[in-house]
Design a protein around this motif. Structure first.
Motif, mmCIF file in Angstrom:
data_model
loop_
_atom_site.group_PDB
_atom_site.id
_atom_site.type_symbol
_atom_site.label_atom_id
_atom_site.label_comp_id
_atom_site.label_asym_id
_atom_site.label_seq_id
_atom_site.Cartn_x
_atom_site.Cartn_y
_atom_site.Cartn_z
ATOM 1 N N ARG A 336 0.764 -1.119 0.063
ATOM 2 C CA ARG A 336 -0.079 -0.234 -0.016
ATOM 3 C C ARG A 336 0.989 1.169 0.017
ATOM 4 N NH1 ARG A 336 -1.585 -2.216 4.621
ATOM 5 N NH2 ARG A 336 -1.690 0.034 5.733
ATOM 6 N N VAL A 337 0.577 2.092 -0.895
ATOM 7 C CA VAL A 337 1.356 3.233 -0.968
ATOM 8 C C VAL A 337 0.821 4.490 -0.192
ATOM 9 C CG1 VAL A 337 2.090 5.096 -2.618
ATOM 10 C CG2 VAL A 337 2.140 2.656 -3.420
ATOM 11 N N LYS A 338 1.696 5.243 0.463
ATOM 12 C CA LYS A 338 1.599 6.420 1.368
ATOM 13 C C LYS A 338 1.821 7.669 0.321
ATOM 14 C CE LYS A 338 2.580 9.326 5.010
ATOM 15 N NZ LYS A 338 3.316 9.497 6.265
ATOM 16 N N SER A 339 2.784 7.643 -0.373
ATOM 17 C CA SER A 339 2.999 8.735 -1.446
ATOM 18 C C SER A 339 3.612 8.273 -2.787
ATOM 19 C CB SER A 339 3.965 9.844 -0.664
ATOM 20 O OG SER A 339 5.232 9.481 -0.373
ATOM 21 N N TRP A 340 3.313 8.803 -3.747
ATOM 22 C CA TRP A 340 3.923 8.187 -5.049
ATOM 23 C C TRP A 340 5.189 8.748 -5.547
ATOM 24 C CZ3 TRP A 340 1.544 3.704 -6.657
ATOM 25 C CH2 TRP A 340 0.455 3.653 -6.427
ATOM 26 N N ALA A 341 5.892 8.293 -6.440
ATOM 27 C CA ALA A 341 6.992 9.021 -6.769
ATOM 28 C C ALA A 341 6.794 10.121 -7.800
ATOM 29 C CB ALA A 341 7.753 7.864 -7.710
ATOM 30 N N TYR A 342 7.625 11.092 -7.823
ATOM 31 C CA TYR A 342 7.674 12.027 -8.882
ATOM 32 C C TYR A 342 8.778 12.787 -9.305
ATOM 33 C CZ TYR A 342 8.304 15.096 -4.821
ATOM 34 O OH TYR A 342 8.839 15.507 -3.647
ATOM 35 N N ALA A 343 8.921 13.344 -10.320
ATOM 36 C CA ALA A 343 10.236 14.070 -10.846
ATOM 37 C C ALA A 343 9.532 15.665 -10.818
ATOM 38 C CB ALA A 343 10.527 14.025 -12.164
ATOM 39 N N ILE A 344 10.882 16.301 -10.240
ATOM 40 C CA ILE A 344 10.589 17.739 -10.111
ATOM 41 C C ILE A 344 11.935 18.684 -10.876
ATOM 42 C CG2 ILE A 344 11.792 17.785 -8.012
ATOM 43 C CD1 ILE A 344 10.059 19.981 -6.881
ATOM 44 N N GLU A 345 10.882 19.578 -11.425
ATOM 45 C CA GLU A 345 12.197 20.402 -12.525
ATOM 46 C C GLU A 345 12.201 21.761 -11.823
ATOM 47 O OE1 GLU A 345 11.671 19.355 -17.199
ATOM 48 O OE2 GLU A 345 10.785 21.100 -16.421
ATOM 49 N N TYR A 346 13.235 22.476 -11.708
ATOM 50 C CA TYR A 346 13.351 23.601 -10.950
ATOM 51 C C TYR A 346 14.489 24.569 -11.460
ATOM 52 C CZ TYR A 346 17.308 21.044 -9.170
ATOM 53 O OH TYR A 346 18.314 20.148 -9.111
ATOM 54 N N ASP A 347 14.522 25.843 -11.370
ATOM 55 C CA ASP A 347 15.456 26.917 -11.733
ATOM 56 C C ASP A 347 16.691 26.770 -10.958
ATOM 57 O OD1 ASP A 347 13.850 27.729 -13.838
ATOM 58 O OD2 ASP A 347 13.448 29.563 -13.168
ATOM 59 N N CYS A 348 17.780 26.995 -11.428
ATOM 60 C CA CYS A 348 19.065 27.332 -10.745
ATOM 61 C C CYS A 348 20.106 28.274 -11.483
ATOM 62 C CB CYS A 348 19.761 25.775 -10.424
ATOM 63 S SG CYS A 348 20.158 24.941 -11.987
ATOM 64 N N LEU A 349 21.132 28.530 -10.943
ATOM 65 C CA LEU A 349 22.162 29.416 -11.264
ATOM 66 C C LEU A 349 23.309 28.680 -12.100
ATOM 67 C CD1 LEU A 349 22.326 32.008 -8.604
ATOM 68 C CD2 LEU A 349 21.602 32.589 -10.971
ATOM 69 N N ASP A 350 23.799 29.116 -13.190
ATOM 70 C CA ASP A 350 25.152 28.775 -13.487
ATOM 71 C C ASP A 350 26.167 29.191 -12.478
ATOM 72 O OD1 ASP A 350 27.427 28.540 -14.862
ATOM 73 O OD2 ASP A 350 27.090 29.379 -16.547
#
Length: 627
Positions: A336-350
């Motif tokens: 039984r799953v409590k929370s599902w997997a996910y990918a996350i995109e975000y900004d960052c600096l060079d």
């Protein structure tokens, strides 16, 4: 909230932000830590662990400089383990499985109890700066402004972040928390270059819904191990939590292959670059197409939350496919799953836009630390946060920044890599990135960095006295080892022979016995009084320094040559267009990075030895008094 003035503002309460804020406040500056949530400090949205190869040494370095991560990790450890102990000492590393809930509570208490530090629960909508690109504060969501002499951005994966599951994409921070978009716009207005990176996390399943009776048990180490110099209480092995090892099945692989185009990674939904060393599971299947099964570690997250973290099973598949994947694992048929997997995109600096102090070159008084600099990992973030906090205060005080060399610390390697080489994917510290691994060991962080922490003011007088005693104890032990002798008829000689560690055919000093590679120093402890009250790290240091004396000496001689290059300063006003015979790429990189010295210039990707020689010729003729 009303407008207020501070010395230092820290934006983001993750691992980088906590270290930056605590350092600033402890160094006497009025500091505000601005976080989206008051009760989510130093959270662990991914793997609930601290340490590991290279990273564990970083945690020891943070402690030696006066940071908090090591103490928090020791206080909230569910399991403690020394990794790579069968290999050379340059790659030994401590790792703990953390209680993620207690770890966050620990850090929250430290923040709230810290003098000079105020926690502000709000979202930053913009940076405040003038026409000279001098940053002087932030604007909050309620319209209030907070002003400061220095601002440190530690926004992690919350900067204009989006969650990805299959073809689904929506604006969100980790675990469906809030995100922020205004800061990215402010950074662009300052003329800074942004990158777009990706990371991910696996599902969490309830412990009582899986059967691990056939899984391989992964216990901790039965030794008094700790990250922090100050830790005196150790969790015995009997009280440590078990982790487990299982393997995926051929069915798991088939599910991925049949549904690959449903993954955000392969459907065209993902626009960014993910971490090479912590890929999504579908990426593993594609990269290693001939491999039928993969290791998966099953780890606890907290004693107060009965769920397993499925390490190595990160994915951006839609939920219906994730369910098939999980049920294909041995023992997970009824999960039984409590929370599902996910990918996350975000900004960052060079990060090539940063000075070695972690201040932006193009935006005065603005420092950044953590994943906003293109790194991954709690440890890399915390280390940068500590350095950014220290250097923000030192700038306010008109003091030179703390810049650690590559031979002094993994933190020095980390910052040097970021500013001179840049990033094209989320950066992770590895032992292979450090050319002086024998000097940058798990056991000797205090010897390398403690004095810096004391001089800066983050190591108090009592701890400094204890450290000096720590050094004296090792020195006294080495002197006794040199003086004491053991004959072939001694009890020690008989014990060593019986255990197959050594055959003493004549008289040996204690020092000579330790030089024998098969001898365990603990065998000498009952016979050498000065060894009997030493800590594990002290015994390790003595063994390594004695056993690898020649190698260590040679390494330090090489470092001395490199340090000479660090002392050759490059004037800030240098015009690289006037340096003759520079390769075009080298000229462009030197203009972009603007290194502080020849040592730094020599480590810039694209700058070759011939270019360094031309630069040295120019400095000698154009700057006769240059150091």
């Amino acid at each position: 909230m009303k407008n207020k003035n501070y010395d230092v503002l820290v934006v983001g309460g993750g691992h980088a932000g906590v270290e930056a804020a605590l350092a600033s406040a402890r160094m006497g500056k009025k500091t505000a830590l601005i976080n989206l949530y008051e009760d989510k400090i130093a959270a662990m949205p991914c793997n609930p662990s601290i340490g590991g190869p290279a990273k564990g040494i970083v945690v020891r370095e943070i402690d030696a400089l006066g940071g908090e991560m090591a103490k928090a990790a020791d206080a909230t450890a569910l399991q403690t383990k020394l990794l790579n102990s069968s290999r050379g000492p340059g790659v030994w590393a401590l790792r703990v499985q953390s209680d993620k809930i207690e770890y966050s509570k620990y850090m929250q208490r430290k923040v709230k109890e810290q003098k000079n530090l105020e926690l502000v629960a709000s979202a930053v909508q913009k940076l405040l700066f003038n026409d000279l690109k001098e940053v002087y504060g932030v604007g909050l969501e309620d319209g209030a402004e907070l002003h400061a002499k220095a601002v440190i951005l530690t926004t992690g994966t919350y900067l204009k972040s989006e969650i990805l599951k299959g073809v689904e994409r929506f604006e969100s921070g980790p675990n469906q928390e809030r995100t922020t978009t205004g800061i990215s716009q402010s950074l662009k207005e300052l003329g800074l270059k942004l990158l777009r990176f990706k990371t991910g996390t696996p599902a969490r399943v309830y412990q009582d819904s899986v059967d691990l009776s056939h899984a391989i048990k992964e216990p901790g180490s039965d030794a008094p191990l700790a990250f922090s110099f100050s830790t005196t209480k150790f969790t015995p092995l009997a009280e440590q939590q078990l982790c487990y090892l299982i393997h995926t099945t051929t069915e798991t692989k088939k599910i991925i292959e049949d549904n690959l185009q449903k993954s955000a990674m392969y459907s065209g939904t993902v626009e960014s670059i993910g971490p090479r060393y912590c890929p999504s599971f579908e990426d593993k299947i594609v990269r290693f197409k001939n491999k039928e099964t993969h290791q998966i570690f099953i780890e606890p997250e907290s004693l107060s939350d009965d769920v397993w973290y499925i390490q190595g099973f990160s994915t951006s598949m839609p939920i219906e496919v994730q369910e098939q994947m999980l049920k294909s694992l041995p023992g997970f048929e009824n999960m039984r799953v409590k929370s599902w997997a996910y990918a996350i995109e975000y900004d960052c600096l060079d990060p090539m836009q940063l000075k070695p102090s972690l201040e932006l070159k193009a935006a005065k008084n603005l420092f950044t630390a953590g994943q906003i600099n293109g790194t991954s990992g709690y440890e890399e973030a915390a280390g940068q946060g500590l350095l950014a906090g220290i250097n923000a205060v030192r700038k306010i005080n008109n003091e030179p920044p703390l810049i650690l060399r590559r031979d002094e610390a993994y933190l020095g390697v980390l910052v040097d890599d970021l500013i001179n080489k840049g990033v094209w994917e989320p950066y992770r510290l590895l032992t292979s990135r450090a050319e002086h691994r024998l000097l940058l060991r798990n056991d000797n962080a205090e010897l390398r960095l403690k004095e810096y922490g004391y001089q800066i003011g983050l190591i108090n007088e009592q701890e400094w006295i204890e450290y000096k005693q720590y050094i004296r104890e090792m020195e006294n032990a080495v002197e006794e080892l040199k003086a004491i002798r053991f004959t072939p008829k001694s009890e020690l000689a008989a014990n060593l022979k019986a255990k197959g560690q050594a055959n003493l055919t004549h008289g040996y000093s204690g020092l000579e016995i330790i030089k024998i590679p098969t001898v365990d120093i603990n065998e000498l402890v009952p016979y050498v009084k000065t060894l009997q009250n030493l800590k594990v790290n002290q015994l390790q240091s003595i063994t390594i320094e004695i056993r690898f004396e020649g190698y260590v000496k040679k390494e330090r001689q090489q470092v001395e040559k490199l340090v000479k290059l660090e002392r050759k300063q490059i004037p800030e006003d240098i015009d690289y267009n006037k340096v003759e015979n520079l390769a075009t790429e080298a000229r462009q990189k030197l203009v972009r990075v603007r290194p502080l010295n020849i040592g730094q210039a020599s480590r810039i990707t694209g700058v070759n030895p011939a270019d360094i020689q031309m630069l040295l010729f120019y400095l000698k003729s154009a700057y006769a008094n240059a150091k």
